[in-house]
Design an enzyme around this catalytic site. Structure first.
Site, PDB file in Angstrom:
ATOM      1  N   PRO A  97       0.822  -1.204   0.000  1.00 36.23           N
ATOM      2  CA  PRO A  97       0.000   0.000   0.000  1.00 36.23           C
ATOM      3  C   PRO A  97       0.865   1.267   0.000  1.00 36.23           C
ATOM      4  O   PRO A  97       1.887   1.313   0.685  1.00 36.23           O
ATOM      5  CB  PRO A  97      -0.838  -0.103   1.279  1.00 36.23           C
ATOM      6  CG  PRO A  97      -0.281  -1.235   2.069  1.00 36.23           C
ATOM      7  CD  PRO A  97       0.603  -2.054   1.186  1.00 36.23           C
ATOM      8  N   VAL A  98       0.451   2.247  -0.806  1.00 36.74           N
ATOM      9  CA  VAL A  98       1.229   3.488  -0.947  1.00 36.74           C
ATOM     10  C   VAL A  98       0.991   4.374   0.277  1.00 36.74           C
ATOM     11  O   VAL A  98      -0.105   4.390   0.834  1.00 36.74           O
ATOM     12  CB  VAL A  98       0.786   4.213  -2.248  1.00 36.74           C
ATOM     13  CG1 VAL A  98       1.454   5.572  -2.379  1.00 36.74           C
ATOM     14  CG2 VAL A  98       1.111   3.354  -3.457  1.00 36.74           C
ATOM     15  N   GLY A 101       3.581   3.585   5.296  1.00 33.80           N
ATOM     16  CA  GLY A 101       4.657   3.287   6.246  1.00 33.80           C
ATOM     17  C   GLY A 101       5.339   1.970   5.959  1.00 33.80           C
ATOM     18  O   GLY A 101       6.138   1.490   6.765  1.00 33.80           O
ATOM     19  N   GLY A 103       7.180   1.353   3.122  1.00 32.27           N
ATOM     20  CA  GLY A 103       8.337   1.500   2.235  1.00 32.27           C
ATOM     21  C   GLY A 103       8.026   1.329   0.766  1.00 32.27           C
ATOM     22  O   GLY A 103       8.909   0.960  -0.021  1.00 32.27           O
ATOM     23  N   SER A 104       6.791   1.612   0.374  1.00 33.51           N
ATOM     24  CA  SER A 104       6.411   1.441  -1.032  1.00 33.51           C
ATOM     25  C   SER A 104       7.350   2.186  -1.984  1.00 33.51           C
ATOM     26  O   SER A 104       7.795   1.631  -2.992  1.00 33.51           O
ATOM     27  CB  SER A 104       4.961   1.924  -1.206  1.00 33.51           C
ATOM     28  OG  SER A 104       4.706   2.216  -2.536  1.00 33.51           O
ATOM     29  N   ALA A 106      10.498   3.148  -1.713  1.00 34.66           N
ATOM     30  CA  ALA A 106      11.831   2.548  -1.841  1.00 34.66           C
ATOM     31  C   ALA A 106      11.748   1.215  -2.578  1.00 34.66           C
ATOM     32  O   ALA A 106      12.609   0.885  -3.401  1.00 34.66           O
ATOM     33  CB  ALA A 106      12.452   2.350  -0.456  1.00 34.66           C
ATOM     34  N   ALA A 107      10.691   0.437  -2.303  1.00 34.28           N
ATOM     35  CA  ALA A 107      10.568  -0.883  -2.935  1.00 34.28           C
ATOM     36  C   ALA A 107      10.343  -0.741  -4.439  1.00 34.28           C
ATOM     37  O   ALA A 107      10.930  -1.470  -5.244  1.00 34.28           O
ATOM     38  CB  ALA A 107       9.428  -1.666  -2.288  1.00 34.28           C
ATOM     39  N   ASP A 148      14.719   2.771   5.446  1.00 31.40           N
ATOM     40  CA  ASP A 148      13.770   2.075   4.558  1.00 31.40           C
ATOM     41  C   ASP A 148      14.494   1.456   3.374  1.00 31.40           C
ATOM     42  O   ASP A 148      14.333   0.264   3.079  1.00 31.40           O
ATOM     43  CB  ASP A 148      12.697   3.048   4.041  1.00 31.40           C
ATOM     44  CG  ASP A 148      11.713   3.454   5.113  1.00 31.40           C
ATOM     45  OD1 ASP A 148      11.984   3.206   6.298  1.00 31.40           O
ATOM     46  OD2 ASP A 148      10.663   4.031   4.764  1.00 31.40           O
TER      47      ASP A 148
HETATM   48  C1  MEV Z   1       9.837   5.719   7.964  1.00 28.14           C
HETATM   49  O1  MEV Z   1       9.672   4.369   7.609  1.00 28.14           O
HETATM   50  C2  MEV Z   1      10.763   5.828   9.139  1.00 28.14           C
HETATM   51  C3  MEV Z   1      11.002   7.246   9.630  1.00 28.14           C
HETATM   52  O2  MEV Z   1      11.867   7.117  10.760  1.00 28.14           O
HETATM   53  C4  MEV Z   1      11.638   8.112   8.583  1.00 28.14           C
HETATM   54  C5  MEV Z   1      13.082   7.766   8.289  1.00 28.14           C
HETATM   55  O3  MEV Z   1      13.707   7.051   9.043  1.00 28.14           O
HETATM   56  O4  MEV Z   1      13.552   8.229   7.241  1.00 28.14           O
HETATM   57  C6  MEV Z   1       9.723   7.910  10.109  1.00 28.14           C
END
Ligand code: MEV
Length: 309
Positions: A97-98, A101, A103-104, A106-107, A148
């Site tokens: 899911p975009v 949280g 990591g869409s 980066a993936a 990420d």
């Molecule tokens: C995001 O997955 C994690 C954060 O700590 C951002 C980061 O580390 O770049 C919120």
């Protein structure tokens, strides 16, 4: 045809604090993936086709699309290896899911880079790929820690400190997490910026919380390595409370965390950027299904179980 793929990720402990130099722990979710398929094309240059785009997206070096992450990874790869843009269609698909949280961004970038390199016979090592995907993360996140891209590119659980290389760590005994998605997309860039703003207002208070998170991360690492993951629950719930104080939770995340705890999870917390996106709950064979159902009943848009190993 050339294929590239990369997994989703979850942050186990230490999100946000990691941007400020505190260690964090993250793990890949290999069952949820971004996949890119590159096929030779009749037109010049690279085009990316992704669900959600009305048209294909030109991604060749001459394109004037510079602020798009999908185009950006193509440009970065071509520049890195001094390649002429090949005639290529890259078709992208993702289970991740975009803005959740997981990591869409980066993936997807890692999958495209791998498919592109494969299609032109260019080897790309993990260190180079990680560096290029980190550049794309800056577009998404502003001041990303790099956690990420690192966990996604290496596809291993990592103990991560900003500015340092990946430090894989051993999972002494596998453990299960239920992931509950609020279904509310959220901007990691905005959440990270909000923590910076809070830090500027109240340095002492925010630093205290970062230090408390550091202790949780270090304890969690030793429980995971020593094969006593059952002890992680309390640390997760404490980490969630600290993230709330850093203003990155939301009513929906708190509701899902409470529902998981009431249903028997031994701990729960938001994971990733927060203010929407996902939460994770520590479960075992006895509590897994009950917690998953409680999350659905509490309004989770999607519930996925994963094993960290
Ligand atoms: C995001 O997955 C994690 C954060 O700590 C951002 C980061 O580390 O770049 C919120």
């Amino acid at each position: 045809m050339a294929l590239g793929s990369a997994p989703a990720k979850i942050i186990l402990f230490g999100e946000h604090a990691v941007v400020h130099g505190i260690p964090a722990l993250a793990a890949p979710v290999s069952t949820l993936r971004a996949r890119a398929e590159a096929v030779p094309a009749a037109h010049p240059g690279v085009r990316i086709y992704a669900p959600g785009f009305a048209d294909s997206l030109p991604a060749d070096l001459d394109s004037n699309v510079v602020d798009n992450a999908l185009a950006m990874i193509v440009r970065l790869v071509l520049r890195e290896f001094d390649l002429t843009a090949p005639a290529l269609d890259i078709h992208l698909q993702s289970d991740i899911p975009v803005a959740s949280g997981m990591g869409s961004g980066a993936a997807v970038a890692a999958a495209i880079a791998r498919a592109l390199c494969e299609s032109v016979g260019q080897a790309i090592d993990a260190e180079t790929l990680n560096r290029l995907v980190y550049e794309v993360e800056k577009l998404h996140h502003g001041t990303p820690s790099g956690i990420d891209n690192t966990v996604i590119v290496y596809e291993k659980p990592v103990f991560f400190i900003k500015g340092e290389g990946p430090k894989p760590f051993t999972v002494g005994k596998p453990f299960q997490l239920v992931i509950g998605d609020t279904g509310n997309p959220s901007s990691t860039r905005a959440a990270v910026a909000a923590v910076w703003a809070l830090y500027d207002q109240d340095r002492v208070g925010v630093k205290d919380r970062f230090e408390a998170i550091r202790q949780l991360v270090l304890s969690a690492r030793s429980y995971i390595e020593s094969g006593t993951p059952d002890s992680l629950g309390g640390l997760m719930t404490e980490n969630h409370a600290l993230l709330r104080e850093l203003t990155v939770s939301s009513a929906e995340l708190d509701r899902l965390v409470d529902a998981a705890l009431q249903a028997g999870a031994s701990g729960a917390k938001l994971s990733g950027g927060g203010r929407g996106g996902i939460m994770i709950a520590l479960v075992n064979d006895a509590t897994r299904d009950r917690v998953a159902k409680a999350l659905q009943d509490a309004g989770a848009a999607r519930v996925v179980t994963t094993e960290i190993r």
